[in-house]
Design a protein around this motif. Sequence first.
Motif: not given
Length: 376
Positions: A127, A129, A138, A140, A174
Amino acid sequence: MRASKYFASHLPKRRLPQVNRLIFGPFLLLLASWLALSGCAETKYVMRFDPEQRAGGTTATWPAAPETPRYGYVGELVGEQNFVPETGDTRSKGMKVLAWLVGLFDGDEDRTALKRPQSGTVDADGRIYVTDVSNHAVFVFDQAAGKLLVWNRAMPNKRFVTPIGIAMGAGGQILVADAELGGVFRLDREGKPIGSFGQGVLTRPTGLARDAQRGRIYVSDTHAHDVKVFDDNGILLETIGHRGEGEGELNFPTHLAFAADKLYVTDGMNARVQIYDTRGQVTGTLGQRGLFIGNFTRPKGVTVDASGNIYVVESFYDNLLVFNSEGSFLMPLGGTGKEVGQFYLPAGVWSDPRGRIYVADMFNGRIAIFQLLGGT
């Protein structure tokens, strides 16, 4: 992501007055509900790095022939446009009618897209980011799930304002540094805020990096002219540097990278990258101020790939500069523009274990992706 919104964004637009939106909005909502209840199948999406399918289908490489190519162009991330139906347009006639109706009211400006991307990272599942200061969020890019997620909450009751640095934390967390909010914020894999640290200690946090082996989080505090080191619990352990031009001193540090027990700090106004060991001692300096290719004027993002190559964004001249592990300049990528391999005020850069290099091409509103074709 709703199928109707994706397809509507590709239809010709007729802008109607706002009052018409207010009148017909409830009608569209009722129509959407009816179509959903009538058994319309949900469209599955896949993520593509080449949403516009560049003409000719050839892959751009650097350096140019007859030199041996070292990097190949993978594609770019821009937002919702990267997600396309898995097997073409499989919607029912009813859903197509709804998409057309929504298209009368939605313009291209309503599409979910990057505006001013700053930095990024990639997790173990692939993934991607990306922080975006203009969207205050943010992004994703979840290739495995075929989904684009947008997280805008720093805390349950507070939105992001200026998210810049981002890094993977302990246990799959995160970490996001918000310069305006003056802290580092923790999110879980679903984007739910689960804590923060640094408020009252950090002045204007920008870059983030983490030493996973030792459980240390490095935060560049740009207006304090230092790098603050926290443990995984958010406790301040030490401070690296202070304002100045000498060895180990910093002048508006911004982006960070940590690799092979070395911390790389973009020392912005000193036009260099300083390299520290895990004790906070300087072990080397990369680059110098100058006007030749390979020199720095406004360095920003920094990263290191699995082969030890070091990448530094030279924002003023719209270049990505490549150095070997010893600090010798190898080659540039870039130049001013919006075509493949060109940048316009790029910001962050990061890499992944697959040898891909990601550049936050800030004023082009995209993430440019390159593939390392060889080793050092």
